[in-house]
Design an enzyme around this catalytic site. Structure first.
Site, PDB file in Angstrom:
ATOM      1  N   ARG A 179      53.825  32.471 109.374  1.00  0.00           N
ATOM      2  CA  ARG A 179      54.939  31.704 108.801  1.00  0.00           C
ATOM      3  C   ARG A 179      54.434  30.476 108.029  1.00  0.00           C
ATOM      4  O   ARG A 179      55.046  29.407 108.069  1.00  0.00           O
ATOM      5  CB  ARG A 179      55.944  31.234 109.875  1.00  0.00           C
ATOM      6  CG  ARG A 179      56.780  32.289 110.582  1.00  0.00           C
ATOM      7  CD  ARG A 179      57.566  33.139 109.625  1.00  0.00           C
ATOM      8  NE  ARG A 179      56.781  34.292 109.263  1.00  0.00           N
ATOM      9  CZ  ARG A 179      56.598  35.357 110.049  1.00  0.00           C
ATOM     10  NH1 ARG A 179      57.206  35.442 111.174  1.00  0.00           N
ATOM     11  NH2 ARG A 179      55.856  36.368 109.672  1.00  0.00           N
ATOM     12  N   SER A 263      65.307  32.278 112.314  1.00  0.00           N
ATOM     13  CA  SER A 263      64.648  31.701 113.495  1.00  0.00           C
ATOM     14  C   SER A 263      64.412  30.223 113.229  1.00  0.00           C
ATOM     15  O   SER A 263      63.742  29.866 112.263  1.00  0.00           O
ATOM     16  CB  SER A 263      63.306  32.396 113.738  1.00  0.00           C
ATOM     17  OG  SER A 263      63.529  33.770 113.949  1.00  0.00           O
ATOM     18  N   GLU A 371      60.862  26.131 111.916  1.00  0.00           N
ATOM     19  CA  GLU A 371      60.336  27.018 110.877  1.00  0.00           C
ATOM     20  C   GLU A 371      60.821  26.626 109.479  1.00  0.00           C
ATOM     21  O   GLU A 371      60.065  26.688 108.512  1.00  0.00           O
ATOM     22  CB  GLU A 371      60.748  28.468 111.196  1.00  0.00           C
ATOM     23  CG  GLU A 371      60.177  29.464 110.219  1.00  0.00           C
ATOM     24  CD  GLU A 371      60.665  30.873 110.483  1.00  0.00           C
ATOM     25  OE1 GLU A 371      60.363  31.420 111.550  1.00  0.00           O
ATOM     26  OE2 GLU A 371      61.348  31.419 109.602  1.00  0.00           O
TER      27      GLU A 371
HETATM   28  C1  LIG Z   1      69.798  35.114 108.766  1.00  0.00           C
HETATM   29  C2  LIG Z   1      68.359  34.782 108.410  1.00  0.00           C
HETATM   30  C3  LIG Z   1      67.335  35.620 108.826  1.00  0.00           C
HETATM   31  C4  LIG Z   1      66.003  35.329 108.485  1.00  0.00           C
HETATM   32  N1  LIG Z   1      65.011  36.169 108.915  1.00  0.00           N
HETATM   33  C5  LIG Z   1      63.727  35.930 108.585  1.00  0.00           C
HETATM   34  C6  LIG Z   1      62.679  36.812 109.012  1.00  0.00           C
HETATM   35  O1  LIG Z   1      62.925  37.831 109.664  1.00  0.00           O
HETATM   36  N2  LIG Z   1      61.402  36.502 108.662  1.00  0.00           N
HETATM   37  C7  LIG Z   1      61.100  35.400 107.925  1.00  0.00           C
HETATM   38  O2  LIG Z   1      59.914  35.179 107.640  1.00  0.00           O
HETATM   39  N3  LIG Z   1      62.060  34.550 107.491  1.00  0.00           N
HETATM   40  C8  LIG Z   1      63.364  34.785 107.809  1.00  0.00           C
HETATM   41  N4  LIG Z   1      64.346  33.927 107.404  1.00  0.00           N
HETATM   42  C9  LIG Z   1      63.987  32.722 106.640  1.00  0.00           C
HETATM   43  C10 LIG Z   1      64.135  32.889 105.104  1.00  0.00           C
HETATM   44  O3  LIG Z   1      64.993  33.941 104.786  1.00  0.00           O
HETATM   45  C11 LIG Z   1      62.801  33.122 104.417  1.00  0.00           C
HETATM   46  O4  LIG Z   1      61.925  32.067 104.677  1.00  0.00           O
HETATM   47  C12 LIG Z   1      62.965  33.268 102.895  1.00  0.00           C
HETATM   48  O5  LIG Z   1      61.753  33.710 102.311  1.00  0.00           O
HETATM   49  C13 LIG Z   1      63.396  31.974 102.208  1.00  0.00           C
HETATM   50  O6  LIG Z   1      63.677  32.294 100.870  1.00  0.00           O
HETATM   51  P1  LIG Z   1      64.626  31.387  99.979  1.00  0.00           P
HETATM   52  O7  LIG Z   1      64.565  31.913  98.609  1.00  0.00           O
HETATM   53  O8  LIG Z   1      65.968  31.339 100.613  1.00  0.00           O
HETATM   54  O9  LIG Z   1      63.904  29.995 100.087  1.00  0.00           O
HETATM   55  P2  LIG Z   1      64.589  28.558 100.071  1.00  0.00           P
HETATM   56  O10 LIG Z   1      65.290  28.356 101.373  1.00  0.00           O
HETATM   57  O11 LIG Z   1      65.380  28.376  98.848  1.00  0.00           O
HETATM   58  O12 LIG Z   1      63.309  27.621 100.018  1.00  0.00           O
HETATM   59  C14 LIG Z   1      62.431  27.550 101.124  1.00  0.00           C
HETATM   60  C15 LIG Z   1      61.174  26.775 100.703  1.00  0.00           C
HETATM   61  O13 LIG Z   1      60.473  27.533  99.724  1.00  0.00           O
HETATM   62  C16 LIG Z   1      60.372  26.782  98.510  1.00  0.00           C
HETATM   63  N5  LIG Z   1      60.524  27.731  97.414  1.00  0.00           N
HETATM   64  C17 LIG Z   1      61.580  28.542  97.147  1.00  0.00           C
HETATM   65  N6  LIG Z   1      61.324  29.287  96.063  1.00  0.00           N
HETATM   66  C18 LIG Z   1      60.090  28.930  95.632  1.00  0.00           C
HETATM   67  C19 LIG Z   1      59.269  29.338  94.542  1.00  0.00           C
HETATM   68  N7  LIG Z   1      59.668  30.267  93.675  1.00  0.00           N
HETATM   69  N8  LIG Z   1      58.065  28.750  94.410  1.00  0.00           N
HETATM   70  C20 LIG Z   1      57.635  27.798  95.271  1.00  0.00           C
HETATM   71  N9  LIG Z   1      58.370  27.373  96.312  1.00  0.00           N
HETATM   72  C21 LIG Z   1      59.583  27.935  96.491  1.00  0.00           C
HETATM   73  C22 LIG Z   1      61.499  25.769  98.571  1.00  0.00           C
HETATM   74  O14 LIG Z   1      61.223  24.650  97.746  1.00  0.00           O
HETATM   75  C23 LIG Z   1      61.502  25.435 100.046  1.00  0.00           C
HETATM   76  O15 LIG Z   1      60.461  24.537 100.328  1.00  0.00           O
HETATM   77  C24 LIG Z   1      65.698  34.188 107.726  1.00  0.00           C
HETATM   78  C25 LIG Z   1      66.742  33.346 107.296  1.00  0.00           C
HETATM   79  C26 LIG Z   1      68.048  33.645 107.636  1.00  0.00           C
HETATM   80  C27 LIG Z   1      69.159  32.752 107.167  1.00  0.00           C
END
Ligand SMILES: Cc1cc2nc3c(=O)[nH]c(=O)nc-3n(C[C@H](O)[C@H](O)[C@H](O)COP(=O)(O)OP(=O)(O)OC[C@H]3O[C@@H](n4cnc5c(N)ncnc54)[C@H](O)[C@@H]3O)c2cc1C
Length: 381
Positions: A179, A263, A371
């Protein structure tokens, strides 16, 4: 700040793929449905527009937050002294002969998984149903059900914010770990696109996760050593989505039990020498049989990984804690997800996160680490 934002507005006038918005609210842009307002927001519809917007903002020294699907963000209430850069580019390119898949950073991750399976490729089906964007998957090396993006990621198109250069960078240069990566919490680069190498035979990655393998009917009699059996990627995707829905781990805007950041705490990795003390603390509270059943897995030289959910439950936090009247609660399906029941604020969420963390620390001496990425607010106060 507003003055510099206006300068950015002027500097980006006429650039293809850029759109400014003055009604951006983090409560609309995050899966927790929480958070206040940035000074302004820039939406970027192409990788070029994203690189240009971030570079120009950096040259004006404007604090910014790149926002994908908002599914891993805890953002403070109120007005925030930063601009939001929303990643809206969403092209997906698949070469079915070689198994290479390229996706723009703003492609919805689950659309990428679904498209890969429709194209007859395998390898990312275990990551089905993870909310958010393709570009964020390397940021915390997303993982689920025994797979992680590091297994298939070959390289990313990266804007290096220190130098302003855009180039393909190999996955090996990102320090992908459990992670984490060297992009998380550093903001050093912006992922503009990702490239994956997938399997062309349509079979899944090896089924390493017991619960998933059992759901797919894998038995000890199946050929191959444990953790090597593969199944058609589409069947694995269906099973993963079913398991995730049962735990509230597929975001559904109509269901408050899924208004979370997934999580909330990572599974704690501790020195193996300290695991005995944790087990003793569990035994004092719950008896030897429970302590013997404590999940504890090898996690590299001299280290062990515990289960955050298991510790949270043994510390007395049940599903739905603290109860039906609370605006922020543990999910009724999964103790590791903190959920907004509708009328909550980020301050409410932080209060519950601190209470859970302190409860686990007091009971077992283990400090849980959040996380998600926290913006404008801190679990340590
Ligand atoms: C219901 C639920 C279930 C989930 N299950 C999992 C799971 O099973 N496994 C897991 O690993 N995660 C899980 N997550 C967490 C999340 O979905 C992941 O971390 C996902 O990759 C975040 O993507 P995002 O585009 O929403 O990022 P954001 O929330 O928009 O951003 C997260 C971080 O990444 C940065 N970021 C976003 N895009 C970029 C980019 N293009 N370049 C550089 N930095 C960037 C942002 O600035 C921020 O710091 C879950 C979340 C939810 C709500």
């Amino acid at each position: 700040m507003t003055h510099r934002f206006n300068e950015l507005h002027d500097a980006l006038r006429g650039v293809d793929g850029i759109r400014f918005a003055d009604d951006f609210r983090f409560s609309d842009a995050t899966t927790l449905h929480l958070g206040g307002r940035p000074v302004g927001a820039v939406h970027c519809a192409t990788p070029d527009a994203l690189a240009t917007a971030v570079s120009r903002a950096d040259s004006l020294d404007l604090p910014l937050l790149v926002v994908g699907g908002g599914s891993n963000l805890v953002v403070a209430d109120g007005d925030l002294p930063l601009i939001a850069v929303a990643v809206d580019c969403s092209e997906i390119d698949i070469d079915t002969d070689t198994g290479f898949l390229r996706a723009d950073a703003g492609a919805v991750w689950d659309d990428v998984v679904s498209a890969s399976i429709d194209a007859g490729l395998g390898g990312i089906e275990c990551l089905s149903g993870i909310p958010g964007s393709a570009g964020a998957t390397p940021v915390q090396n997303v993982g689920a059900y025994g797979a992680e993006i590091a297994d298939v990621l070959t390289r990313v198109l990266l804007l290096d914010r220190a130098t302003g250069t855009v180039e393909w960078v190999s996955a090996g240069a990102l320090d992908l770990g459990y992670r984490t990566s060297n992009l998380k919490h550093t903001g050093r680069g912006v992922v503009l696109a990702i490239e994956l190498q997938l399997r062309t035979d349509g079979l899944s990655a090896p089924l390493r996760f017991g619960e998933l393998a059992r759901r797919l009917g894998v038995t000890a009699a199946d050929a191959g050593a444990p953790g090597t059996v593969r199944r058609p990627a589409s069947a694995v995707r269906d099973a993963v989505l079913e398991l995730r829905r049962g735990k509230g781990m597929v975001h559904d805007p109509a269901d408050h039990d899924t208004w979370s950041a997934g999580s909330f705490f990572t599974n704690p990795v501790i020195a193996t020498a300290d695991a005995a003390a944790v087990r003793d603390a569990v035994a004092r509270l719950h008896g030897a049989a429970v302590a013997d059943a404590m999940p504890c897995y090898p996690a590299g030289e001299g280290h062990s990984k515990l289960s955050a959910a298991w510790l949270i439950e043994r510390a007395g936090f049940v599903r739905g804690y603290p109860g039906p009247e609370a605006s922020v609660r543990l999910s009724t399906l999964h103790t590791l997800a903190l959920t907004n029941r509708g009328g909550a604020t980020t301050a409410d969420l932080v209060g519950l996160a601190r209470e859970v963390r302190a409860g686990v620390r007091d009971a077992f001496g283990v400090t849980l680490h959040p996380e998600p990425v926290w913006v404008g607010v801190d679990i340590d106060g």
